[in-house]
Design a protein around this motif. Structure first.
Motif, PDB file in Angstrom:
ATOM      1  N   GLN A  99       6.746   8.256  -8.290  1.00 40.76           N
ATOM      2  CA  GLN A  99       5.792   7.945  -9.537  1.00 40.76           C
ATOM      3  C   GLN A  99       4.392   8.101  -9.193  1.00 40.76           C
ATOM      4  OE1 GLN A  99       5.877   3.945 -11.129  1.00 40.76           O
ATOM      5  NE2 GLN A  99       8.148   3.934 -10.934  1.00 40.76           N
ATOM      6  N   LYS A 100       3.756   8.940 -10.232  1.00 45.01           N
ATOM      7  CA  LYS A 100       2.051   9.146 -10.117  1.00 45.01           C
ATOM      8  C   LYS A 100       1.417   7.968 -10.183  1.00 45.01           C
ATOM      9  CE  LYS A 100      -1.190  12.296 -11.592  1.00 45.01           C
ATOM     10  NZ  LYS A 100      -1.662  13.597 -12.537  1.00 45.01           N
ATOM     11  N   SER A 101       0.551   7.523  -9.234  1.00 44.52           N
ATOM     12  CA  SER A 101      -0.190   6.433  -9.523  1.00 44.52           C
ATOM     13  C   SER A 101      -1.305   6.609 -10.429  1.00 44.52           C
ATOM     14  CB  SER A 101      -0.917   6.289  -8.310  1.00 44.52           C
ATOM     15  OG  SER A 101      -1.976   5.021  -8.267  1.00 44.52           O
ATOM     16  N   PRO A 102      -1.507   5.723 -11.454  1.00 39.55           N
ATOM     17  CA  PRO A 102      -2.505   5.648 -12.452  1.00 39.55           C
ATOM     18  C   PRO A 102      -4.021   5.330 -11.835  1.00 39.55           C
ATOM     19  CG  PRO A 102      -1.388   3.504 -12.485  1.00 39.55           C
ATOM     20  CD  PRO A 102      -0.813   4.278 -11.566  1.00 39.55           C
ATOM     21  N   PRO A 103      -4.914   5.628 -12.205  1.00 41.35           N
ATOM     22  CA  PRO A 103      -6.473   5.475 -11.957  1.00 41.35           C
ATOM     23  C   PRO A 103      -6.349   3.502 -11.857  1.00 41.35           C
ATOM     24  CG  PRO A 103      -6.526   6.699 -13.998  1.00 41.35           C
ATOM     25  CD  PRO A 103      -5.017   6.323 -13.749  1.00 41.35           C
ATOM     26  N   LEU A 104      -6.848   3.467 -10.516  1.00 41.52           N
ATOM     27  CA  LEU A 104      -7.012   1.992 -10.178  1.00 41.52           C
ATOM     28  C   LEU A 104      -8.309   1.732  -9.726  1.00 41.52           C
ATOM     29  CD1 LEU A 104      -3.809   1.903  -7.966  1.00 41.52           C
ATOM     30  CD2 LEU A 104      -4.088   1.022 -10.131  1.00 41.52           C
ATOM     31  N   SER A 105      -8.876   0.395 -10.087  1.00 42.00           N
ATOM     32  CA  SER A 105     -10.144  -0.038  -9.867  1.00 42.00           C
ATOM     33  C   SER A 105     -10.338  -0.366  -8.313  1.00 42.00           C
ATOM     34  CB  SER A 105     -10.339  -1.131 -10.750  1.00 42.00           C
ATOM     35  OG  SER A 105      -9.695  -2.546 -10.282  1.00 42.00           O
ATOM     36  N   ALA A 106     -11.522  -0.809  -8.050  1.00 38.47           N
ATOM     37  CA  ALA A 106     -11.759  -1.165  -6.544  1.00 38.47           C
ATOM     38  C   ALA A 106     -10.978  -2.447  -6.307  1.00 38.47           C
ATOM     39  CB  ALA A 106     -13.258  -1.228  -6.551  1.00 38.47           C
ATOM     40  N   ASP A 107     -11.205  -3.338  -7.353  1.00 40.86           N
ATOM     41  CA  ASP A 107     -10.103  -4.489  -7.149  1.00 40.86           C
ATOM     42  C   ASP A 107      -8.890  -4.376  -7.008  1.00 40.86           C
ATOM     43  OD1 ASP A 107     -12.515  -5.969  -7.453  1.00 40.86           O
ATOM     44  OD2 ASP A 107     -12.221  -6.658  -9.456  1.00 40.86           O
ATOM     45  N   ASP A 108      -8.245  -3.355  -7.794  1.00 35.07           N
ATOM     46  CA  ASP A 108      -6.933  -3.057  -7.309  1.00 35.07           C
ATOM     47  C   ASP A 108      -6.518  -2.281  -6.258  1.00 35.07           C
ATOM     48  OD1 ASP A 108      -6.453  -3.802 -10.160  1.00 35.07           O
ATOM     49  OD2 ASP A 108      -6.662  -1.861 -11.028  1.00 35.07           O
ATOM     50  N   HIS A 109      -7.528  -1.925  -5.495  1.00 38.23           N
ATOM     51  CA  HIS A 109      -7.336  -1.592  -4.097  1.00 38.23           C
ATOM     52  C   HIS A 109      -7.316  -2.534  -3.213  1.00 38.23           C
ATOM     53  CE1 HIS A 109      -6.925   2.885  -4.577  1.00 38.23           C
ATOM     54  NE2 HIS A 109      -7.410   2.760  -5.539  1.00 38.23           N
ATOM     55  N   ALA A 110      -8.344  -3.582  -3.510  1.00 37.33           N
ATOM     56  CA  ALA A 110      -8.525  -4.661  -2.510  1.00 37.33           C
ATOM     57  C   ALA A 110      -8.194  -5.912  -2.873  1.00 37.33           C
ATOM     58  CB  ALA A 110     -10.055  -4.515  -2.357  1.00 37.33           C
ATOM     59  N   LEU A 111      -7.672  -6.344  -3.933  1.00 36.93           N
ATOM     60  CA  LEU A 111      -7.338  -7.615  -4.093  1.00 36.93           C
ATOM     61  C   LEU A 111      -5.945  -7.762  -4.812  1.00 36.93           C
ATOM     62  CD1 LEU A 111     -10.789  -8.677  -5.888  1.00 36.93           C
ATOM     63  CD2 LEU A 111      -9.992  -9.110  -3.544  1.00 36.93           C
ATOM     64  N   SER A 112      -5.183  -9.064  -4.250  1.00 37.61           N
ATOM     65  CA  SER A 112      -3.837  -9.281  -4.990  1.00 37.61           C
ATOM     66  C   SER A 112      -3.658  -9.012  -6.300  1.00 37.61           C
ATOM     67  CB  SER A 112      -3.474 -10.699  -4.384  1.00 37.61           C
ATOM     68  OG  SER A 112      -2.449 -11.402  -5.291  1.00 37.61           O
ATOM     69  N   ALA A 113      -2.650  -8.304  -6.965  1.00 37.47           N
ATOM     70  CA  ALA A 113      -2.594  -8.182  -8.218  1.00 37.47           C
ATOM     71  C   ALA A 113      -2.159  -9.724  -9.049  1.00 37.47           C
ATOM     72  CB  ALA A 113      -1.394  -7.335  -8.584  1.00 37.47           C
ATOM     73  N   GLY A 114      -1.385 -10.383  -8.193  1.00 36.33           N
ATOM     74  CA  GLY A 114      -0.825 -11.816  -8.639  1.00 36.33           C
ATOM     75  C   GLY A 114      -2.088 -12.713  -8.897  1.00 36.33           C
ATOM     76  N   VAL A 115      -3.271 -12.781  -8.062  1.00 42.50           N
ATOM     77  CA  VAL A 115      -4.189 -13.722  -7.944  1.00 42.50           C
ATOM     78  C   VAL A 115      -5.211 -12.958  -9.165  1.00 42.50           C
ATOM     79  CG1 VAL A 115      -6.464 -13.925  -6.768  1.00 42.50           C
ATOM     80  CG2 VAL A 115      -4.355 -14.144  -5.685  1.00 42.50           C
ATOM     81  N   GLN A 116      -5.302 -11.646  -9.407  1.00 41.53           N
ATOM     82  CA  GLN A 116      -6.135 -11.023 -10.559  1.00 41.53           C
ATOM     83  C   GLN A 116      -5.232 -11.703 -11.832  1.00 41.53           C
ATOM     84  OE1 GLN A 116      -8.052  -7.037 -10.565  1.00 41.53           O
ATOM     85  NE2 GLN A 116      -6.770  -6.844  -8.564  1.00 41.53           N
ATOM     86  N   TRP A 117      -4.140 -11.447 -11.827  1.00 44.13           N
ATOM     87  CA  TRP A 117      -3.521 -11.813 -13.101  1.00 44.13           C
ATOM     88  C   TRP A 117      -3.686 -13.434 -13.333  1.00 44.13           C
ATOM     89  CZ3 TRP A 117       1.097  -9.015 -11.451  1.00 44.13           C
ATOM     90  CH2 TRP A 117       1.111  -7.526 -11.902  1.00 44.13           C
ATOM     91  N   LEU A 118      -3.606 -14.179 -12.382  1.00 45.76           N
ATOM     92  CA  LEU A 118      -3.846 -15.590 -12.651  1.00 45.76           C
ATOM     93  C   LEU A 118      -5.406 -16.244 -12.958  1.00 45.76           C
ATOM     94  CD1 LEU A 118      -1.917 -18.378 -12.122  1.00 45.76           C
ATOM     95  CD2 LEU A 118      -3.189 -18.370  -9.713  1.00 45.76           C
ATOM     96  N   LEU A 119      -6.203 -15.341 -12.412  1.00 42.45           N
ATOM     97  CA  LEU A 119      -7.653 -15.597 -12.721  1.00 42.45           C
ATOM     98  C   LEU A 119      -8.111 -14.981 -13.956  1.00 42.45           C
ATOM     99  CD1 LEU A 119      -8.961 -16.132  -9.020  1.00 42.45           C
ATOM    100  CD2 LEU A 119      -7.903 -17.944 -10.478  1.00 42.45           C
ATOM    101  N   LYS A 120      -7.900 -13.699 -14.096  1.00 43.98           N
ATOM    102  CA  LYS A 120      -8.377 -12.805 -15.074  1.00 43.98           C
ATOM    103  C   LYS A 120      -7.463 -12.657 -16.212  1.00 43.98           C
ATOM    104  CE  LYS A 120      -9.721  -9.071 -12.835  1.00 43.98           C
ATOM    105  NZ  LYS A 120     -10.175  -7.661 -12.810  1.00 43.98           N
ATOM    106  N   GLY A 121      -6.286 -12.994 -15.979  1.00 42.93           N
ATOM    107  CA  GLY A 121      -5.450 -12.475 -17.225  1.00 42.93           C
ATOM    108  C   GLY A 121      -5.269 -13.546 -18.336  1.00 42.93           C
ATOM    109  N   ASP A 122      -4.606 -12.953 -19.423  1.00 45.25           N
ATOM    110  CA  ASP A 122      -4.454 -13.941 -20.712  1.00 45.25           C
ATOM    111  C   ASP A 122      -3.352 -15.209 -20.132  1.00 45.25           C
ATOM    112  OD1 ASP A 122      -1.736 -13.076 -20.866  1.00 45.25           O
ATOM    113  OD2 ASP A 122      -2.375 -11.364 -22.523  1.00 45.25           O
ATOM    114  N   ALA A 123      -3.048 -15.978 -21.167  1.00 45.85           N
ATOM    115  CA  ALA A 123      -2.276 -17.378 -20.922  1.00 45.85           C
ATOM    116  C   ALA A 123      -1.021 -16.873 -20.525  1.00 45.85           C
ATOM    117  CB  ALA A 123      -2.463 -18.259 -22.145  1.00 45.85           C
ATOM    118  N   GLU A 124      -0.459 -15.602 -21.048  1.00 44.40           N
ATOM    119  CA  GLU A 124       1.093 -15.611 -20.621  1.00 44.40           C
ATOM    120  C   GLU A 124       1.173 -14.821 -19.211  1.00 44.40           C
ATOM    121  OE1 GLU A 124       4.883 -13.350 -22.228  1.00 44.40           O
ATOM    122  OE2 GLU A 124       2.966 -12.748 -23.263  1.00 44.40           O
TER     123      GLU A 124
END
Length: 245
Positions: A99-124
């Motif tokens: 699978q080809k990787s899409p462009p990722l942000s600095a946060d996507d390289h350094a920080l847990s995706a789960g934590v980002q979704w929990l803190l930055k994500g929408d309600a769902e």
């Protein structure tokens, strides 16, 4: 598919080449008897909301970082490996399946995706991650010691459903079985509950030797990396979400 077949046997009716443990492990890159080699954990992950919890998607799909970055759909890998960044997943999907990787942000390289979704994500997204933090396979894959402060924090989420999911997941952790919390109370009571819950974790369950990892947004002693926490909350998606039961 035969309706009574609820294990990998259902999938193996059409994919007989994966019947042996060796073939299965070569495909999944996980031990044959592990949750990572259970077909529906990867191909029908818990990405749908219903009845105050996450439920499995009824669409068979492949784990995809691109879906996560472009559509906001949490991928199966990071809903289990909650402590890992999207880049970690992208590297493995590239090496294992091309699978080809899409462009990722600095946060996507350094920080847990789960934590980002929990803190930055929408309600769902927040609900899906909060529920996953109580899912035994995810706790085994990602560890559970670092989950407490995030679940405590989400007891004050604006959405009652997210508060409920966070509370139920918190109850699955050592020291919090049967923990009392009313997810319907007013905001002031929620904030009080967050403070009491966090204090209970800090003094009773937190590892005094530290060792918490920066990618989970925690300092070594378990306290929040406050600058990042504040930024994540400022970037939170506050769009109104209406999900019918």
């Amino acid at each position: 598919m035969k309706p009574e077949v609820t294990t990998n046997q259902s999938c193996l009716q059409c994919h007989p080449g994966l019947k042996t443990p060796t073939a299965l492990t070569a495909h999944t890159h996980h031990p044959a008897e592990s949750a990572g080699s259970t077909c529906y954990n990867c191909h029908m992950p818990h990405t749908t909301y219903g009845l105050l919890r996450a439920i499995r998607s009824h669409q068979i799909s492949n784990p995809s970082v691109r879906e996560s970055t472009e559509l906001g759909r949490p991928n199966a890998c990071n809903l289990c490996h909650l402590d890992q960044p999207l880049a970690w997943t992208a590297d493995r999907l590239s090496a294992w399946y091309g699978q080809k990787s899409p462009p990722l942000s600095a946060d996507d390289h350094a920080l847990s995706a789960g934590v980002q979704w929990l803190l930055k994500g929408d309600a769902e997204q927040r609900l899906l991650v909060a529920w996953s933090m109580g899912w035994a396979p995810a706790q085994k894959a990602a560890g559970h010691d670092w989950l407490y402060p995030f679940l405590a924090f989400e007891l004050n989420d604006p959405y009652a459903a997210v508060r409920f999911a966070s509370w139920k997941s918190l109850q699955s952790l050592p020291g919090f079985s049967g923990y009392d919390f009313d997810y319907t109370v007013a905001d002031g009571k929620q904030k009080e509950a967050v403070a009491l819950t966090y204090r209970k974790w800090w003094f009773e369950q937190r590892n005094p030797n530290g060792g918490y990892r920066p990618e989970t947004l925690l300092e070594a002693d378990g306290s929040f990396r406050q600058d990042l926490l504040d930024r994540m909350l400022q970037e939170r998606n506050h769009r109104k979400v209406y999900l019918a039961e």
